[in-house]
Design an enzyme around this catalytic site. Structure first.
Site, PDB file in Angstrom:
ATOM      1  N   TYR A 267      -7.140   3.156  -7.256  1.00  9.06           N
ATOM      2  CA  TYR A 267      -6.704   3.810  -6.024  1.00  9.06           C
ATOM      3  C   TYR A 267      -5.427   4.592  -6.294  1.00  9.06           C
ATOM      4  O   TYR A 267      -4.466   4.066  -6.861  1.00  9.06           O
ATOM      5  CB  TYR A 267      -6.453   2.790  -4.916  1.00  9.06           C
ATOM      6  CG  TYR A 267      -6.052   3.433  -3.608  1.00  9.06           C
ATOM      7  CD1 TYR A 267      -6.973   4.186  -2.883  1.00  9.06           C
ATOM      8  CD2 TYR A 267      -4.754   3.313  -3.122  1.00  9.06           C
ATOM      9  CE1 TYR A 267      -6.607   4.797  -1.688  1.00  9.06           C
ATOM     10  CE2 TYR A 267      -4.385   3.912  -1.920  1.00  9.06           C
ATOM     11  CZ  TYR A 267      -5.315   4.658  -1.210  1.00  9.06           C
ATOM     12  OH  TYR A 267      -4.943   5.259  -0.032  1.00  9.06           O
TER      13      TYR A 267
ATOM     14  N   ASP B 177      -0.082   5.336 -12.799  1.00 10.24           N
ATOM     15  CA  ASP B 177       0.249   5.212 -11.387  1.00 10.24           C
ATOM     16  C   ASP B 177       0.940   3.869 -11.202  1.00 10.24           C
ATOM     17  O   ASP B 177       0.293   2.821 -11.143  1.00 10.24           O
ATOM     18  CB  ASP B 177      -1.028   5.300 -10.557  1.00 10.24           C
ATOM     19  CG  ASP B 177      -0.775   5.169  -9.056  1.00 10.24           C
ATOM     20  OD1 ASP B 177       0.327   4.725  -8.676  1.00 10.24           O
ATOM     21  OD2 ASP B 177      -1.682   5.496  -8.274  1.00 10.24           O
TER      22      ASP B 177
ATOM     23  N   LYS C 247       6.955   2.930  -3.073  1.00 10.84           N
ATOM     24  CA  LYS C 247       7.299   1.580  -2.626  1.00 10.84           C
ATOM     25  C   LYS C 247       8.734   1.171  -2.990  1.00 10.84           C
ATOM     26  O   LYS C 247       9.675   1.604  -2.360  1.00 10.84           O
ATOM     27  CB  LYS C 247       6.259   0.586  -3.144  1.00 10.84           C
ATOM     28  CG  LYS C 247       4.836   0.913  -2.639  1.00 10.84           C
ATOM     29  CD  LYS C 247       3.841  -0.143  -2.990  1.00 10.84           C
ATOM     30  CE  LYS C 247       2.416   0.274  -2.611  1.00 10.84           C
ATOM     31  NZ  LYS C 247       2.140   0.333  -1.179  1.00 10.84           N
TER      32      LYS C 247
END
Length: 445
Positions: free
Chosen positions: A142, A234, A263
């Site tokens: 993802y 990622d 984040k």
């Protein structure tokens, strides 16, 4: 527990928000509980119920819900001086310098506003730098809500996984199963001169938690080097959580060309970033010709929150604390699973954890991973533990969502809403919190 106020709020939300939420993962059945405030390692909902929180905002809250004084002071100062300016500030330079000092791959960095924006920009950068169009991604990986990676299918036979994405986007995206070295070799044999980059999470974090098998990332590094493609990690989830300040790439000893962040690097505020080799990142405008820009990029409040969060983590042994708690929790879960559900898999590392409701297990546990699956060939579970996202999809997803999650909630434990999303430990959690969670797992399983 009483949820009358949350139910009423959800009823109102359905009239003005699609599905009653602003992110699809929050659409918990039959309806979500609405959070009123955070309290250290806990959250309190609109009806006054208190939960031990292992969602942690889906990862950004390394320190928990109560900002330490240094972080809170920096955020309040920046906010009081003005929301934003449309001009550079010193704090974005300081955060860039901090990241470049600690993360192996980063010589230069561009800050943006979300993990999705970071991966969109990284893909554009890779294509612009190499002059190639094709991107290789992992099946079930993802990378945010972006057109180039919202695809499904096998190899070069892919199609969009969502309405609203033209087929032409998927034509340039190739998928391979995570941890499948033969598949990635075949893809480069067939398309090596067309591939701009391989984009992967170091650890799959949105389809359970799936570790790389030994040598897999090294294979990606060698193949991209041999064919003039780029390797993109990622690290939106793993960045500054797995591997401490060096991130997962430091833990695994593999240095990508480009890294995306989100984040934790924003300290709980909206953020994304693209870092990497200077000769690549300098291709972004205005230094180069690959367009990238954003009104809120490098927002001073976010930059201050991220910088002071990382400084606090470095000075106060935060990683030692959260990783020790992670070890305690995963070890306890391993014992519980061995006794009550031996077919299930305990996954995670550092301050990430999850029980995956897999369907098969070994007849006996010998030399097994004792605090989270590490994909060790000598482990008795090795043939049964998930190697790719599809293995997690084959698990008992409905049991996880409809029976297990509600049972944990009723015991005051807030987990991510399905068996795919990672769960996290923060600095505000304690050993007593971990023991409380383990007792809840015993009861719910």
């Amino acid at each position: 527990m009483n949820h009358e106020q949350s139910r009423s709020l959800y009823d109102r939300a359905l009239s003005v928000l699609p599905g009653g939420v602003n992110s699809s993962v929050r659409a918990i059945r039959p309806y979500p509980f609405f959070i009123e405030k955070g309290d250290g390692g806990h959250v309190i909902d609109a009806d006054g119920n208190k939960y031990l929180d292992f969602v942690m905002g889906y990862g950004p809250l390394l320190l928990g819900h109560d900002m330490p004084e240094e972080v809170q002071s920096a955020v309040q100062q920046r906010a009081s001086e003005g929301p934003m300016y449309g001009a550079p500030t010193e704090v974005e330079v300081e955060l860039a310098e901090f990241v470049a000092r600690h993360v192996p791959s980063v010589e230069m960095i561009r800050f943006v506003n979300s993990g999705t924006e970071a991966t969109v920009s990284a893909v554009r950068l890779a294509r612009g730098y190499t002059g190639r169009d094709k991107i290789v991604v992992m099946e079930s990986g993802y990378h945010g809500a972006q057109e180039s990676t919202l695809v499904e299918g096998e190899g070069s036979e892919t199609q969009p996984s969502s309405p609203g994405i033209p087929d032409s986007f998927a034509e340039h995206t190739i998928t391979v199963p995570f941890n499948d070295e033969e598949a990635i070799h075949d893809v480069f044999d067939a398309h090596g001169e067309e591939i701009a980059a391989v984009l992967t999470e170091p650890i799959l974090g949105n389809y359970g938690i799936v570790h790389p098998v030994e040598g897999y990332h090294e294979t990606l590094r060698e193949l991209t080097d041999d064919h003039g493609a780029l390797l993109i990690f990622d690290e939106v989830i793993t960045g500054f959580r797995v591997g401490g300040l060096q991130c997962a790439q430091g833990k695994f000893g593999v240095t990508p060309d480009i890294t995306t962040f989100g984040k934790i690097v924003g300290g709980g505020f909206p953020v994304g970033a693209i870092g990497g080799r200077a000769d690549i990142v300098k291709e972004f405008t205005p230094a180069g010709e690959v367009f990238q820009s954003g009104t809120f990029s490098g927002h001073p409040v976010t930059m201050a929150a991220g910088l002071e969060t990382l400084r606090y983590a470095a000075k106060n042994d935060v990683y030692d604390h959260v990783n020790a708690l992670g070890e305690q929790l995963r070890s306890g879960l391993t014992d519980i699973v061995a006794d009550q559900a031996p077919e299930y898999t305990v996954a995670g590392t550092d301050s990430m954890f999850k029980i995956l409701f897999t369907r098969e297990g070994p007849d006996e546990m010998t030399d097994h991973c004792e605090a989270g699956c590490r994909q060790r060939a000598s482990c008795s579970r090795h043939d049964h533990c998930p190697k790719r996202g599809a293995d997690v999809m084959d698990g008992e997803t409905e049991r996880w969502e409809r029976l297990f999650w509600p049972a944990m909630k009723e015991q005051g434990i807030f987990l991510t809403a399905n068996q795919y999303e990672s769960q996290f430990i923060c600095d505000a959690h304690t050993a007593e919190d971990i023991e409380q969670a383990l007792e809840a797992y015993k009861e719910a399983l």
